[in-house]
Design an enzyme around this catalytic site. Structure first.
Site, PDB file in Angstrom:
ATOM      1  CD  GLU A 179      -2.664  -1.193   2.242  1.00 28.77           C
ATOM      2  OE1 GLU A 179      -2.466   0.266   3.271  1.00 28.77           O
ATOM      3  OE2 GLU A 179      -3.935  -2.086   2.464  1.00 28.77           O
ATOM      4  CG  ASN A 221      -0.700  -7.337  -1.497  1.00 32.71           C
ATOM      5  OD1 ASN A 221      -0.683  -7.822  -2.043  1.00 32.71           O
ATOM      6  ND2 ASN A 221      -0.733  -6.896  -0.224  1.00 32.71           N
ATOM      7  CG  HIS A 255      -9.593  -6.176   1.613  1.00 30.83           C
ATOM      8  ND1 HIS A 255     -10.430  -7.377   1.877  1.00 30.83           N
ATOM      9  CD2 HIS A 255      -8.409  -5.387   0.770  1.00 30.83           C
ATOM     10  CE1 HIS A 255      -8.824  -7.969   2.473  1.00 30.83           C
ATOM     11  NE2 HIS A 255      -7.769  -7.158   2.497  1.00 30.83           N
ATOM     12  CD  GLU A 284      -4.619  -8.521   1.986  1.00 27.32           C
ATOM     13  OE1 GLU A 284      -4.927  -7.223   2.196  1.00 27.32           O
ATOM     14  OE2 GLU A 284      -2.780  -7.764   1.772  1.00 27.32           O
ATOM     15  CG  ASP A 286     -12.383  -9.161   2.307  1.00 25.91           C
ATOM     16  OD1 ASP A 286     -12.398  -8.528   1.295  1.00 25.91           O
ATOM     17  OD2 ASP A 286     -11.884  -9.492   2.862  1.00 25.91           O
TER      18      ASP A 286
HETATM   19  C1  XIL Z   1      -5.971  -6.599   8.500  1.00 25.50           C
HETATM   20  C2  XIL Z   1      -6.282  -8.121   9.661  1.00 25.50           C
HETATM   21  O1  XIL Z   1      -7.477  -7.846   9.298  1.00 25.50           O
HETATM   22  C3  XIL Z   1      -7.036  -6.897  10.486  1.00 25.50           C
HETATM   23  O2  XIL Z   1      -7.086  -8.011  12.220  1.00 25.50           O
HETATM   24  C4  XIL Z   1      -6.219  -6.179  11.906  1.00 25.50           C
HETATM   25  O3  XIL Z   1      -6.858  -6.043  12.484  1.00 25.50           O
HETATM   26  C5  XIL Z   1      -6.271  -4.381  10.255  1.00 25.50           C
HETATM   27  O4  XIL Z   1      -4.970  -5.699   9.378  1.00 25.50           O
HETATM   28  N1  XIL Z   1      -4.871  -4.925   4.109  1.00 25.50           N
HETATM   29  C6  XIL Z   1      -4.189  -5.829   4.402  1.00 25.50           C
HETATM   30  C7  XIL Z   1      -3.932  -6.323   5.411  1.00 25.50           C
HETATM   31  O5  XIL Z   1      -3.112  -5.902   3.903  1.00 25.50           O
HETATM   32  O6  XIL Z   1      -2.937  -7.058   6.021  1.00 25.50           O
HETATM   33  C8  XIL Z   1      -4.810  -5.831   6.503  1.00 25.50           C
HETATM   34  O7  XIL Z   1      -5.602  -6.943   7.414  1.00 25.50           O
HETATM   35  C9  XIL Z   1      -6.121  -5.636   6.083  1.00 25.50           C
HETATM   36  C10 XIL Z   1      -6.339  -4.257   4.717  1.00 25.50           C
END
Ligand code: XIL
Length: 372
Positions: A179, A221, A255, A284, A286
């Site tokens: 990020e 990422n 996401h 990641e 969802d």
């Molecule tokens: C999130 C976790 O799922 C949570 O448990 C934590 O509190 C915060 O981080 N992008 C990312 C991940 O790269 O590391 C994040 O994970 C979600 C967003």
């Protein structure tokens, strides 16, 4: 007092009611099982999982992100073993977990996940070496003052080298920088990393990573990596990294929501990254049932399930279309009983973003994406 006539009528009525109850329970057809329940019954008779439909040879690794506590949860373990052949630590490999205090490394939880993965022949994705969140404040401090660029970069190199050496031969791919691109009009996010070091922190992170474990695959990422403007900025960064042979892949967090992103965003961005000759991984995934932070909490109704199923269908069709380049798809959670989206972007708003429900049963979306 009831008269004789009334007594007779009452008895008759009771008799009729009784007959009614008996005949009704006899003739009642068995409750029709829903299509979903029928499929769940079949699913319970079989042991095939996501990784059998999406084999690594033909498609990609199927992964999941977990807290280390899941390793002790039998129901979760069974589900993970059935469906996934790749594991990510949801939090336990982040800087604040591994090196909370300068020079003090703590691998207990991370190693627990690694041992579980190794015992079950799962690959391990490392997440993440350099991020603006979940990084202790000491990294950017020098006594009472802000640390110099040299000091911050030296700490970055030390962290990456130490951590990657510890996991050498176990973690096959690392999210080296997470990020770093800005969502607005700037190129880079105004993080402490960037404000102190400029873009050099990104290049230095990848150089240290390549040196620490030349066999590990190195990923940049980010989220909304399919956005038209953001993907151009990411592309430009990847070109710079490629020029020094420092990067092997782009991690698209994924996401997403039931309506975002549209197919053309996915296709355009994927093509852009593919043209660089690097791997694509969805790191990641969802699929939120909400399309904005202002939407009120809702239940997981049939209509919502249908919307989500349609979205999952679109996304997996895209992944299959790019199977030559997509090498991994990781879900950010096992099932709807544990998802970071319950607290992001709205604290306490229940979400249902994954393929398995709160009882660990497969949802309609699961059956949709294995049916191709
Ligand atoms: C999130 C976790 O799922 C949570 O448990 C934590 O509190 C915060 O981080 N992008 C990312 C991940 O790269 O590391 C994040 O994970 C979600 C967003």
């Amino acid at each position: 007092m009831l008269t004789e006539n009334k007594k007779v009528i009452l008895l008759l009525l009771l008799f009729v009611a009784l007959i009614g109850v008996i005949s009704c329970s006899k003739e009642d057809p068995p409750v029709e099982k829903s299509e979903l329940q029928k499929r769940i019954d079949e699913y319970n008779q079989s042991d095939k999982g996501l990784k059998d439909y999406y084999t690594p040879d033909e498609y990609f690794y199927m992964g999941v992100a977990i807290p280390s506590s899941f390793v002790d949860n039998t129901a979760k373990v069974n589900l993970m073993k059935r469906h996934f052949n790749s594991i990510t630590a949801e939090n336990d490999m982040k800087w604040s977990s591994l090196q909370p205090v300068e020079g003090t490394f703590n691998y207990v939880n991370a190693d627990k996940i690694v041992s579980f993965a190794e015992a079950n022949e799962m690959k391990i994705r490392g997440h993440c070496l350099c991020w603006h969140n979940q990084v202790p404040s000491w990294v950017f401090r020098d006594g009472d003052a802000t640390a110099s660029k040299e000091l911050v970069l030296q700490r970055l190199r030390t962290h990456i080298t130490t951590v990657m050496t510890h996991f050498k031969g176990k973690v096959y791919a690392w999210d080296v920088v997470n990020e770093a691109i800005d969502d607005g009009s700037s190129v880079y996010r105004s993080s402490q990393w960037y404000n102190i070091c400029g873009e050099d922190f990104i290049l230095e992170a990848f150089r240290a990573a390549r040196e620490a474990d030349p066999d590990a695959k190195l990923f940049y990422n980010d989220y909304t990596a399919i956005d038209a403007t953001k993907s151009t900025k990411i592309y430009n960064l990847l070109v710079k990294l490629k020029a020094e042979d420092l990067v092997d892949g782009i991690g698209l967090q994924g996401h997403w929501t039931v309506s975002y992103p549209a197919d053309n965003l996915i296709t355009n961005a994927f093509n852009k990254y593919v043209s660089l000759g690097i791997e694509l991984q969805i790191t990641e995934l969802d699929v939120s049932v909400y399309t904005s932070g202002s939407e009120a909490e809702k239940d997981y109704t049939t209509a919502v399930a249908q919307q989500q199923t349609a979205a999952y269908e679109r996304y997996f069709l895209a992944f299959r279309n790019f199977k030559e380049n997509v090498t991994g798809v990781t879900f950010w959670g096992v099932a709807d009983d544990h998802t970071w989206l319950d607290n992001f972007p709205v604290a306490g708003r229940k979400n249902y973003p994954l393929l398995f429900d709160e009882n660990l049963n497969p949802k309609q979306a699961y059956f949709e994406i294995i049916d191709f």
